[in-house]
Design a protein around this motif. Structure first.
Motif, PDB file in Angstrom:
ATOM      1  N   SER A  39      -0.143  -1.893   0.450  1.00  0.00           N
ATOM      2  CA  SER A  39       1.323  -1.396   0.115  1.00  0.00           C
ATOM      3  C   SER A  39       1.682  -0.870  -1.213  1.00  0.00           C
ATOM      4  O   SER A  39       2.463  -0.070  -1.251  1.00  0.00           O
ATOM      5  CB  SER A  39       2.347  -2.477   0.435  1.00  0.00           C
ATOM      6  N   THR A  40       0.787  -1.362  -2.097  1.00  0.00           N
ATOM      7  CA  THR A  40       0.991  -0.786  -3.459  1.00  0.00           C
ATOM      8  C   THR A  40       0.331   0.595  -3.669  1.00  0.00           C
ATOM      9  O   THR A  40       0.639   1.070  -4.728  1.00  0.00           O
ATOM     10  CB  THR A  40       0.756  -1.889  -4.289  1.00  0.00           C
TER      11      THR A  40
ATOM     12  N   TRP B   6       0.484  -7.183 -10.924  1.00  0.00           N
ATOM     13  CA  TRP B   6       1.311  -5.880 -10.302  1.00  0.00           C
ATOM     14  C   TRP B   6       1.358  -5.834  -8.752  1.00  0.00           C
ATOM     15  O   TRP B   6       1.088  -4.571  -8.212  1.00  0.00           O
ATOM     16  CB  TRP B   6       0.705  -4.697 -10.774  1.00  0.00           C
ATOM     17  N   GLY B   7       1.337  -6.985  -8.113  1.00  0.00           N
ATOM     18  CA  GLY B   7       1.218  -7.065  -6.714  1.00  0.00           C
ATOM     19  C   GLY B   7       0.201  -6.989  -5.793  1.00  0.00           C
ATOM     20  O   GLY B   7       0.118  -6.853  -4.553  1.00  0.00           O
ATOM     21  N   TYR B   8      -1.103  -6.827  -6.539  1.00  0.00           N
ATOM     22  CA  TYR B   8      -2.321  -6.637  -5.824  1.00  0.00           C
ATOM     23  C   TYR B   8      -3.332  -7.328  -6.645  1.00  0.00           C
ATOM     24  O   TYR B   8      -3.296  -7.602  -7.652  1.00  0.00           O
ATOM     25  CB  TYR B   8      -2.612  -5.254  -5.385  1.00  0.00           C
TER      26      TYR B   8
ATOM     27  N   TYR C 264       1.540   3.984  -5.848  1.00  0.00           N
ATOM     28  CA  TYR C 264       0.540   4.021  -7.199  1.00  0.00           C
ATOM     29  C   TYR C 264       0.394   5.616  -7.358  1.00  0.00           C
ATOM     30  O   TYR C 264       0.476   6.473  -8.286  1.00  0.00           O
ATOM     31  CB  TYR C 264      -0.780   3.354  -7.149  1.00  0.00           C
TER      32      TYR C 264
END
Ligand SMILES: C[S@@+](CC[C@H](N)C(=O)[O-])C[C@H]1O[C@@H](n2cnc3c(N)ncnc32)[C@H](O)[C@@H]1O
Length: 229
Positions: free
Chosen positions: A19-20, A217-219, A24
């Motif tokens: 999802s990121t 950062w979500g990953y 990006y």
């Protein structure tokens, strides 16, 4: 206007993006002029259309987990803007060869080598994996694209390696380019096909020495270090 080409027609592809990743790419595509980003006191130039350490921490993590490269001949496959290759030079590598399949990334890495006065020891070349690489190295680094879907343009080749063709070639051919006491460092993620990754490692001539992972950062990012025994 940022273009989003990703996943030409990937509706049938079993590999989906994290999802990121699309946000990006959108941030990277907003840049239409070269810009700089400072990491560990090093100012890094980033050209439009190149994977950006301003919005992705995978390269930061690779730098944090590099093995000792003092006096080493280092190869970085897929150098992007060149931040990891620059760090290898800063840490005392004797020679650094950086490659990428994206011609703008090659130019970007070359410019960064020049900016730090490293061109006597550091070279950037266009190469699809090891195709135009000759010789053997003490340390080989590859921060791999995590996803197995198709890339729509050169930038997207930084995040998507269709059916993991490049990763497969890396583990198949690495033994031709690593010295007998060498170290191989590969960045990957749980965002990618880990079963496939583990299978490639198993079939390769490499032995796992260390693995580290973190989520920022979500990953999640991983750095795996191998030797050749
Ligand atoms: C995840 S990015 C890593 C960029 C940079 N090294 C870093 O750590 O931030 C992967 C890089 O590999 C390059 N790449 C993808 N497929 C490749 C191939 N077949 N041969 C060489 N480079 C490739 C991409 O263009 C991209 O620059």
């Amino acid at each position: 206007v940022p273009r989003v080409l990703l996943m030409r027609d990937n509706s049938n592809n079993r590999y989906q993006l994290h999802s990121t990743t699309k946000p990006y790419l959108d941030m990277v595509r907003k840049h239409v002029e070269p810009y700089t980003f400072t990491l560990n006191g090093e100012e890094i130039l980033v050209l439009p259309g190149v994977m950006s350490p301003k919005y992705d921490w995978a390269g930061h993590y690779m730098i944090e987990n590099l093995p000792d490269v003092r006096d080493a001949d280092v190869l970085e496959v897929g150098s992007g803007c060149g931040l990891v290759a620059m760090a290898a030079y800063r840490r005392g590598a004797r020679r650094v060869l950086a490659t990428d399949i994206n011609p703008v990334a090659v130019e970007n890495t070359r410019l960064n080598f020049e900016r730090i006065g490293a061109q006597h020891a550091c070279e950037a070349i266009l190469s699809d994996m090891f195709e135009d690489v000759s010789g053997q190295f003490d340390v080989v680094i590859f921060n791999a694209p995590y996803h197995g879907c198709a890339a729509g343009d050169d930038l997207e080749k930084g995040v998507a390696d269709e059916n993991y063709r490049a990763l497969t070639a890396f583990f198949r051919d690495i033994h031709q380019h690593i010295k007998s006491q060498g170290r191989v460092v590969v960045g990957f993620s749980s965002s990618g096909d880990h079963d496939l990754f583990d299978g490639l490692v198993k079939e390769s001539s490499l032995r796992l020495v260390t693995s580290v992972e973190d989520t920022r950062w979500g990953y999640q990012c991983e750095v795996h270090t191998f030797d050749t025994s």
